[in-house]
Design a protein around this motif. Structure first.
Motif, PDB file in Angstrom:
ATOM      1  N   ARG A   1       0.976  -1.061  -0.026  1.00  0.00           N
ATOM      2  CA  ARG A   1      -0.129   0.022  -0.121  1.00  0.00           C
ATOM      3  C   ARG A   1       0.969   1.372   0.179  1.00  0.00           C
ATOM      4  O   ARG A   1       2.025   1.394   0.588  1.00  0.00           O
TER       5      ARG A   1
ATOM      6  N   ASP B   1      -6.863   1.101   4.604  1.00  0.00           N
ATOM      7  CA  ASP B   1      -7.518   1.680   3.491  1.00  0.00           C
ATOM      8  C   ASP B   1      -6.644   2.341   2.435  1.00  0.00           C
ATOM      9  O   ASP B   1      -7.175   3.087   1.628  1.00  0.00           O
ATOM     10  N   SER B   2      -5.618   2.479   2.635  1.00  0.00           N
ATOM     11  CA  SER B   2      -4.675   3.014   1.642  1.00  0.00           C
ATOM     12  C   SER B   2      -4.769   2.384   0.294  1.00  0.00           C
ATOM     13  O   SER B   2      -4.915   1.159   0.197  1.00  0.00           O
ATOM     14  N   PRO B   3      -4.366   3.041  -0.896  1.00  0.00           N
ATOM     15  CA  PRO B   3      -4.454   2.380  -2.203  1.00  0.00           C
ATOM     16  C   PRO B   3      -3.534   1.392  -2.279  1.00  0.00           C
ATOM     17  O   PRO B   3      -2.516   1.504  -1.957  1.00  0.00           O
ATOM     18  N   VAL B   4      -4.001   0.387  -3.259  1.00  0.00           N
ATOM     19  CA  VAL B   4      -2.900  -0.952  -3.312  1.00  0.00           C
ATOM     20  C   VAL B   4      -2.181  -0.714  -4.478  1.00  0.00           C
ATOM     21  O   VAL B   4      -2.795  -0.244  -5.555  1.00  0.00           O
ATOM     22  N   VAL B   5      -0.902  -0.856  -4.337  1.00  0.00           N
ATOM     23  CA  VAL B   5       0.035  -0.653  -5.551  1.00  0.00           C
ATOM     24  C   VAL B   5      -0.044  -1.946  -6.065  1.00  0.00           C
ATOM     25  O   VAL B   5       0.011  -2.033  -7.370  1.00  0.00           O
TER      26      VAL B   5
ATOM     27  N   ARG C   1      -1.767   7.867   1.653  1.00  0.00           N
ATOM     28  CA  ARG C   1      -2.421   8.875   0.894  1.00  0.00           C
ATOM     29  C   ARG C   1      -1.789  10.226   1.090  1.00  0.00           C
ATOM     30  O   ARG C   1      -1.219  10.514   2.034  1.00  0.00           O
TER      31      ARG C   1
ATOM     32  N   ALA D   1       1.208   4.101   5.866  1.00  0.00           N
ATOM     33  CA  ALA D   1      -0.180   3.652   5.368  1.00  0.00           C
ATOM     34  C   ALA D   1      -1.005   3.112   6.376  1.00  0.00           C
ATOM     35  O   ALA D   1      -0.711   3.165   7.369  1.00  0.00           O
TER      36      ALA D   1
ATOM     37  N   TYR E   1       0.446  -6.657  -5.273  1.00  0.00           N
ATOM     38  CA  TYR E   1       0.238  -7.737  -4.236  1.00  0.00           C
ATOM     39  C   TYR E   1       1.674  -8.614  -4.380  1.00  0.00           C
ATOM     40  O   TYR E   1       2.232  -8.753  -5.197  1.00  0.00           O
TER      41      TYR E   1
END
Length: 119
Positions: A52, A64-68, A55, A61, A70
């Motif tokens: 992640r 609920d931070s954006p996933v870059v 934000r 992080a 996996y």
């Protein structure tokens, strides 16, 4: 121009004196020593773990931070830095069957430390 010539003459005189002296001056290193590269390897223990990106200007992080991207169980990543999430009460996240507040900084973002073990 006179000042430049005087500086050159003075530098030449000092060089000549140092060359004749019996005491040698220590040699300065040609380059500064490079910082040691990060070599700490971590193996992913979770089945599928999100990397992640925090934000905005947040240093750490959150769940609920954006996933870059996996990571999958058995993947090995390099990380020498960790980010600590300070919360008012309780753990910052619950991932990989455990609670925690430490995020490992890896290429591309941050991963919960509870999902990694030393490789």
């Amino acid at each position: 121009m006179k000042r430049f010539v005087k500086t050159l003459v003075l530098a030449a005189a000092v060089t000549a004196l140092v060359g004749q002296s019996a005491v040698a001056l220590p040699a300065a290193p040609a380059t500064a020593p490079a910082a040691a590269a990060c070599t700490k390897k971590w193996e992913v223990t979770g089945k599928k773990v999100a990397v992640r990106m925090p934000r905005g200007n947040a240093p750490v992080a959150s769940p609920d931070s954006p996933v870059v991207r996996y990571l999958h169980r058995g993947d090995v990543v390099t990380s020498c830095v960790e980010a600590i999430a300070r919360t008012q009460s309780g753990p910052a996240y619950r991932k990989c069957g455990r609670e925690g507040h430490v995020w490992r900084i890896v290429r591309g973002g941050q991963v919960p430390a509870t999902c990694l073990k030393r490789a």
